[in-house]
Motif scaffolding. Structure first.
Motif, mmCIF file in Angstrom:
data_model
loop_
_atom_site.group_PDB
_atom_site.id
_atom_site.type_symbol
_atom_site.label_atom_id
_atom_site.label_comp_id
_atom_site.label_asym_id
_atom_site.label_seq_id
_atom_site.Cartn_x
_atom_site.Cartn_y
_atom_site.Cartn_z
ATOM 1 N N LEU A 115 -12.562 -1.320 10.823
ATOM 2 C CA LEU A 115 -12.523 -0.878 9.429
ATOM 3 C C LEU A 115 -13.815 -1.323 8.749
ATOM 4 O O LEU A 115 -14.059 -2.526 8.602
ATOM 5 C CB LEU A 115 -11.314 -1.486 8.718
ATOM 6 N N ALA A 132 -6.903 -5.390 9.811
ATOM 7 C CA ALA A 132 -7.403 -4.386 10.754
ATOM 8 C C ALA A 132 -7.749 -5.027 12.097
ATOM 9 O O ALA A 132 -7.446 -4.463 13.164
ATOM 10 C CB ALA A 132 -8.610 -3.670 10.168
ATOM 11 N N LEU A 149 -7.820 -7.396 4.101
ATOM 12 C CA LEU A 149 -7.596 -6.097 4.735
ATOM 13 C C LEU A 149 -8.420 -5.968 6.019
ATOM 14 O O LEU A 149 -7.946 -5.415 7.014
ATOM 15 C CB LEU A 149 -7.939 -4.974 3.762
ATOM 16 N N LEU A 150 -9.632 -6.489 6.012
ATOM 17 C CA LEU A 150 -10.446 -6.501 7.231
ATOM 18 C C LEU A 150 -9.770 -7.327 8.325
ATOM 19 O O LEU A 150 -9.776 -6.947 9.507
ATOM 20 C CB LEU A 150 -11.842 -7.060 6.936
ATOM 21 N N VAL A 159 -2.090 -1.193 9.341
ATOM 22 C CA VAL A 159 -3.235 -1.449 8.458
ATOM 23 C C VAL A 159 -2.999 -0.839 7.081
ATOM 24 O O VAL A 159 -3.269 -1.474 6.053
ATOM 25 C CB VAL A 159 -4.532 -0.889 9.081
ATOM 26 N N ALA A 215 -12.799 -1.028 3.266
ATOM 27 C CA ALA A 215 -11.809 -2.047 2.891
ATOM 28 C C ALA A 215 -11.898 -2.360 1.406
ATOM 29 O O ALA A 215 -10.874 -2.480 0.718
ATOM 30 C CB ALA A 215 -12.026 -3.309 3.717
ATOM 31 N N SER A 216 -13.116 -2.479 0.886
ATOM 32 C CA SER A 216 -13.303 -2.789 -0.534
ATOM 33 C C SER A 216 -12.818 -1.652 -1.424
ATOM 34 O O SER A 216 -12.145 -1.887 -2.443
ATOM 35 C CB SER A 216 -14.781 -3.076 -0.817
ATOM 36 N N SER A 246 -10.152 -7.575 -0.067
ATOM 37 C CA SER A 246 -10.996 -6.821 0.868
ATOM 38 C C SER A 246 -11.112 -7.536 2.207
ATOM 39 O O SER A 246 -10.967 -6.926 3.275
ATOM 40 C CB SER A 246 -12.389 -6.609 0.266
ATOM 41 N N ALA A 288 -9.017 -1.580 -1.364
ATOM 42 C CA ALA A 288 -8.471 -2.701 -2.134
ATOM 43 C C ALA A 288 -8.593 -2.452 -3.636
ATOM 44 O O ALA A 288 -7.626 -2.640 -4.390
ATOM 45 C CB ALA A 288 -9.181 -3.991 -1.748
ATOM 46 N N ALA A 322 -2.459 -3.042 3.455
ATOM 47 C CA ALA A 322 -3.246 -2.936 2.224
ATOM 48 C C ALA A 322 -2.362 -3.164 1.003
ATOM 49 O O ALA A 322 -2.743 -3.861 0.053
ATOM 50 C CB ALA A 322 -3.919 -1.562 2.151
#
Length: 272
Positions: free
Chosen positions: A50, A43, A39-40, A108, A55-56, A36, A59, A112
Protein backbone atom coordinates in the motif's frame (compact mmCIF):
# COMPACT_ATOMS: atom_id res chain seq x y z
CA UNK A 1 12.94 -2.75 28.55
CA UNK A 2 15.60 -0.03 28.10
CA UNK A 3 14.42 0.69 24.54
CA UNK A 4 10.82 0.75 25.74
CA UNK A 5 11.62 3.34 28.41
CA UNK A 6 13.66 5.53 26.03
CA UNK A 7 10.88 5.51 23.45
CA UNK A 8 8.38 6.52 26.15
CA UNK A 9 10.64 9.35 27.30
CA UNK A 10 10.69 10.75 23.77
CA UNK A 11 7.10 9.98 22.79
CA UNK A 12 5.06 10.85 25.87
CA UNK A 13 6.00 14.58 25.94
CA UNK A 14 5.04 14.90 22.26
CA UNK A 15 1.66 13.26 22.86
CA UNK A 16 0.97 15.32 25.98
CA UNK A 17 1.95 18.57 24.26
CA UNK A 18 -0.65 17.87 21.56
CA UNK A 19 -3.22 16.83 24.16
CA UNK A 20 -2.69 19.90 26.35
CA UNK A 21 -2.97 22.35 23.46
CA UNK A 22 -6.60 23.46 23.46
CA UNK A 23 -6.84 23.77 19.69
CA UNK A 24 -7.42 20.62 17.67
CA UNK A 25 -4.75 21.07 14.99
CA UNK A 26 -1.64 19.61 16.72
CA UNK A 27 -3.49 16.53 17.97
CA UNK A 28 -5.33 16.22 14.67
CA UNK A 29 -2.06 16.17 12.71
CA UNK A 30 -0.56 13.62 15.10
CA UNK A 31 -3.61 11.36 14.79
CA UNK A 32 -3.74 11.64 10.98
CA UNK A 33 -0.11 10.54 10.88
CA UNK A 34 -0.85 7.70 13.30
CA UNK A 35 -3.87 6.57 11.24
CA UNK A 36 -1.83 6.58 8.02
CA UNK A 37 1.02 4.61 9.59
CA UNK A 38 -1.43 2.21 11.22
CA UNK A 39 -3.06 1.52 7.87
CA UNK A 40 0.35 0.81 6.32
CA UNK A 41 1.03 -1.65 9.14
CA UNK A 42 -2.34 -3.34 8.58
CA UNK A 43 -1.46 -3.76 4.90
CA UNK A 44 1.89 -5.31 5.81
CA UNK A 45 0.17 -7.70 8.21
CA UNK A 46 -1.97 -8.85 5.28
CA UNK A 47 1.11 -9.09 3.01
CA UNK A 48 -0.26 -6.32 0.78
CA UNK A 49 1.60 -3.37 -0.74
CA UNK A 50 0.00 0.00 0.00
CA UNK A 51 1.71 3.24 -1.10
CA UNK A 52 2.06 5.74 1.77
CA UNK A 53 0.24 8.42 -0.22
CA UNK A 54 -2.75 6.13 -0.69
CA UNK A 55 -2.77 5.27 3.03
CA UNK A 56 -2.76 8.98 3.91
CA UNK A 57 -5.55 9.83 1.46
CA UNK A 58 -7.71 6.95 2.73
CA UNK A 59 -7.10 7.91 6.35
CA UNK A 60 -7.90 11.59 5.80
CA UNK A 61 -11.03 10.74 3.79
CA UNK A 62 -12.44 8.39 6.44
CA UNK A 63 -11.53 10.73 9.28
CA UNK A 64 -13.15 13.69 7.52
CA UNK A 65 -16.34 11.87 6.56
CA UNK A 66 -16.70 10.20 9.96
CA UNK A 67 -16.08 13.51 11.70
CA UNK A 68 -18.79 15.12 9.58
CA UNK A 69 -21.22 12.33 10.52
CA UNK A 70 -20.34 12.79 14.18
CA UNK A 71 -20.96 16.54 14.13
CA UNK A 72 -24.10 16.23 11.98
CA UNK A 73 -25.61 13.70 14.40
CA UNK A 74 -25.61 16.14 17.33
CA UNK A 75 -22.10 15.80 18.74
CA UNK A 76 -23.20 17.20 22.11
CA UNK A 77 -25.07 13.95 22.86
CA UNK A 78 -23.80 10.34 23.05
CA UNK A 79 -25.85 9.14 20.08
CA UNK A 80 -23.38 10.14 17.37
CA UNK A 81 -20.62 8.32 19.22
CA UNK A 82 -22.88 5.28 19.55
CA UNK A 83 -23.30 5.15 15.77
CA UNK A 84 -19.53 5.24 15.26
CA UNK A 85 -19.04 2.64 18.00
CA UNK A 86 -21.44 0.19 16.34
CA UNK A 87 -19.68 0.68 13.00
CA UNK A 88 -16.29 0.30 14.66
CA UNK A 89 -16.97 -2.99 16.39
CA UNK A 90 -18.59 -4.33 13.21
CA UNK A 91 -15.36 -3.60 11.33
CA UNK A 92 -13.34 -5.18 14.15
CA UNK A 93 -15.21 -8.45 13.72
CA UNK A 94 -15.18 -8.22 9.94
CA UNK A 95 -11.46 -7.52 9.74
CA UNK A 96 -10.60 -10.47 11.97
CA UNK A 97 -12.80 -12.84 9.96
CA UNK A 98 -11.36 -11.53 6.69
CA UNK A 99 -7.76 -12.11 7.76
CA UNK A 100 -8.60 -15.56 9.15
CA UNK A 101 -10.07 -16.47 5.76
CA UNK A 102 -7.08 -14.94 3.93
CA UNK A 103 -9.14 -12.14 2.39
CA UNK A 104 -6.28 -9.67 2.53
CA UNK A 105 -7.86 -6.82 0.57
CA UNK A 106 -11.04 -6.93 2.66
CA UNK A 107 -8.97 -6.98 5.84
CA UNK A 108 -7.05 -3.86 4.78
CA UNK A 109 -10.25 -2.04 3.78
CA UNK A 110 -11.98 -2.84 7.06
CA UNK A 111 -8.83 -2.02 9.03
CA UNK A 112 -8.99 1.51 7.69
CA UNK A 113 -12.31 1.96 9.49
CA UNK A 114 -11.16 -0.03 12.53
CA UNK A 115 -8.30 2.46 12.91
CA UNK A 116 -9.97 5.71 11.87
CA UNK A 117 -13.39 5.58 13.56
CA UNK A 118 -12.03 5.58 17.13
CA UNK A 119 -9.55 8.30 16.16
CA UNK A 120 -12.58 10.50 15.43
CA UNK A 121 -13.63 9.64 18.97
CA UNK A 122 -10.26 10.77 20.32
CA UNK A 123 -10.55 14.12 18.56
CA UNK A 124 -14.12 14.49 19.85
CA UNK A 125 -12.95 13.72 23.40
CA UNK A 126 -10.23 16.34 23.06
CA UNK A 127 -12.83 18.94 22.10
CA UNK A 128 -15.61 17.77 24.44
CA UNK A 129 -17.35 20.75 25.99
CA UNK A 130 -15.35 23.30 23.98
CA UNK A 131 -16.72 25.77 21.46
CA UNK A 132 -13.51 26.95 19.76
CA UNK A 133 -11.61 24.08 18.07
CA UNK A 134 -8.83 26.47 17.02
CA UNK A 135 -8.12 28.08 20.38
CA UNK A 136 -4.53 29.29 20.76
CA UNK A 137 -4.07 28.39 24.41
CA UNK A 138 -3.42 25.47 26.75
CA UNK A 139 -5.95 23.19 28.41
CA UNK A 140 -4.27 21.00 31.04
CA UNK A 141 -7.59 19.52 32.19
CA UNK A 142 -8.64 17.96 28.89
CA UNK A 143 -11.31 15.21 28.93
CA UNK A 144 -9.20 13.00 26.65
CA UNK A 145 -6.95 12.36 29.65
CA UNK A 146 -9.75 10.11 30.95
CA UNK A 147 -8.90 7.84 28.03
CA UNK A 148 -5.13 8.11 27.85
CA UNK A 149 -3.95 8.05 31.46
CA UNK A 150 -6.00 5.04 32.68
CA UNK A 151 -4.75 3.00 29.73
CA UNK A 152 -1.15 4.04 30.32
CA UNK A 153 -1.51 3.23 34.02
CA UNK A 154 -3.10 -0.13 33.27
CA UNK A 155 -0.48 -1.13 30.69
CA UNK A 156 2.36 -0.19 33.04
CA UNK A 157 0.84 -2.09 35.96
CA UNK A 158 0.26 -5.16 33.78
CA UNK A 159 3.93 -5.28 32.80
CA UNK A 160 5.29 -5.10 36.34
CA UNK A 161 2.61 -7.17 38.07
CA UNK A 162 2.86 -9.80 35.36
CA UNK A 163 6.65 -9.85 35.56
CA UNK A 164 6.92 -10.21 39.33
CA UNK A 165 3.68 -11.96 40.28
CA UNK A 166 2.33 -13.52 37.09
CA UNK A 167 1.90 -17.30 37.27
CA UNK A 168 -1.32 -18.09 35.42
CA UNK A 169 -1.59 -17.53 31.66
CA UNK A 170 -4.47 -15.34 30.55
CA UNK A 171 -4.73 -16.40 26.89
CA UNK A 172 -1.80 -18.72 26.10
CA UNK A 173 -2.92 -19.43 22.53
CA UNK A 174 -3.09 -15.74 21.69
CA UNK A 175 -0.52 -13.97 23.87
CA UNK A 176 1.57 -16.39 25.97
CA UNK A 177 3.23 -13.69 28.10
CA UNK A 178 0.01 -12.18 29.43
CA UNK A 179 -1.07 -13.40 32.85
CA UNK A 180 -4.25 -13.29 34.89
CA UNK A 181 -2.34 -11.48 37.65
CA UNK A 182 -1.14 -8.86 35.18
CA UNK A 183 -4.66 -8.47 33.86
CA UNK A 184 -6.01 -7.85 37.35
CA UNK A 185 -3.22 -5.34 37.99
CA UNK A 186 -4.14 -3.58 34.75
CA UNK A 187 -7.81 -3.30 35.75
CA UNK A 188 -7.05 -2.02 39.25
CA UNK A 189 -4.50 0.54 38.01
CA UNK A 190 -6.73 1.80 35.18
CA UNK A 191 -9.70 2.19 37.51
CA UNK A 192 -7.60 3.81 40.23
CA UNK A 193 -6.05 6.29 37.82
CA UNK A 194 -9.45 7.26 36.46
CA UNK A 195 -10.98 7.72 39.91
CA UNK A 196 -8.01 9.82 41.01
CA UNK A 197 -8.09 11.96 37.86
CA UNK A 198 -11.84 12.37 37.37
CA UNK A 199 -12.59 15.02 40.03
CA UNK A 200 -9.88 17.31 38.63
CA UNK A 201 -11.56 17.12 35.22
CA UNK A 202 -15.04 17.71 36.62
CA UNK A 203 -16.31 14.12 36.59
CA UNK A 204 -17.99 12.43 39.53
CA UNK A 205 -16.58 9.33 41.20
CA UNK A 206 -19.23 7.01 39.68
CA UNK A 207 -18.51 8.34 36.18
CA UNK A 208 -14.75 8.09 36.74
CA UNK A 209 -15.08 4.59 38.16
CA UNK A 210 -17.10 3.44 35.17
CA UNK A 211 -14.67 5.07 32.76
CA UNK A 212 -11.65 3.44 34.40
CA UNK A 213 -13.34 0.05 34.50
CA UNK A 214 -14.20 0.36 30.79
CA UNK A 215 -10.58 1.23 29.96
CA UNK A 216 -9.29 -1.63 32.07
CA UNK A 217 -11.56 -4.20 30.41
CA UNK A 218 -11.88 -2.97 26.83
CA UNK A 219 -8.23 -1.92 26.64
CA UNK A 220 -7.14 -5.46 27.38
CA UNK A 221 -9.61 -6.85 24.86
CA UNK A 222 -8.11 -4.52 22.27
CA UNK A 223 -4.63 -5.72 23.18
CA UNK A 224 -5.69 -9.37 22.84
CA UNK A 225 -7.42 -8.62 19.53
CA UNK A 226 -4.24 -7.13 18.13
CA UNK A 227 -2.26 -10.14 19.39
CA UNK A 228 -4.75 -12.44 17.67
CA UNK A 229 -4.39 -10.51 14.40
CA UNK A 230 -0.61 -10.80 14.63
CA UNK A 231 -0.95 -14.53 15.27
CA UNK A 232 -3.02 -14.87 12.12
CA UNK A 233 -0.40 -12.86 10.23
CA UNK A 234 2.40 -14.95 11.81
CA UNK A 235 4.34 -11.92 13.05
CA UNK A 236 5.49 -10.67 16.44
CA UNK A 237 4.90 -6.93 16.01
CA UNK A 238 2.77 -4.85 13.67
CA UNK A 239 5.83 -2.73 12.86
CA UNK A 240 9.17 -1.49 14.14
CA UNK A 241 8.64 2.25 14.24
CA UNK A 242 8.70 2.45 18.05
CA UNK A 243 11.73 0.64 19.54
CA UNK A 244 10.70 -1.59 22.42
CA UNK A 245 7.01 -1.14 21.60
CA UNK A 246 6.72 -2.39 18.02
CA UNK A 247 4.48 -0.47 15.64
CA UNK A 248 1.72 2.11 15.87
CA UNK A 249 -0.95 -0.57 16.14
CA UNK A 250 0.97 -2.28 18.95
CA UNK A 251 0.98 0.98 20.91
CA UNK A 252 -2.60 2.09 20.16
CA UNK A 253 -4.56 -1.19 20.25
CA UNK A 254 -6.08 -0.44 23.68
CA UNK A 255 -6.89 3.15 22.73
CA UNK A 256 -8.71 2.03 19.60
CA UNK A 257 -11.05 -0.17 21.61
CA UNK A 258 -11.69 2.35 24.39
CA UNK A 259 -11.98 5.73 22.65
CA UNK A 260 -15.60 5.54 21.52
CA UNK A 261 -16.99 3.89 24.69
CA UNK A 262 -15.29 6.55 26.83
CA UNK A 263 -16.66 9.25 24.51
CA UNK A 264 -20.17 7.80 24.86
CA UNK A 265 -19.90 7.83 28.64
CA UNK A 266 -18.44 11.32 29.00
CA UNK A 267 -20.64 12.93 26.35
CA UNK A 268 -23.69 11.46 28.10
CA UNK A 269 -22.47 13.03 31.34
CA UNK A 270 -21.85 16.35 29.59
CA UNK A 271 -25.36 16.34 28.07
CA UNK A 272 -27.10 15.84 31.43
Amino acid sequence: MKERILTAIVGIPIVLACVFWAGVIPLGILLVIAASLGLLEAARLAKKQLPPVVASVVAITILSSSGFIYVARHSDTPYAAMILAVLHFATVIGAGVALKRSKASIFVALSAFYICLPIVGMIALHQLGRTDPFALTWNFLNPILMLILPIWAGDTAAIFVGKYFGKHALAPNISPKKTIEGSIGNLIAATGASVALGPYLGFSVPVSLTCGFACGILGQIGDLYESWIKRLADTKDSGNLLPGHGGILDRTDSLLFCALPVLILLSYFQSK
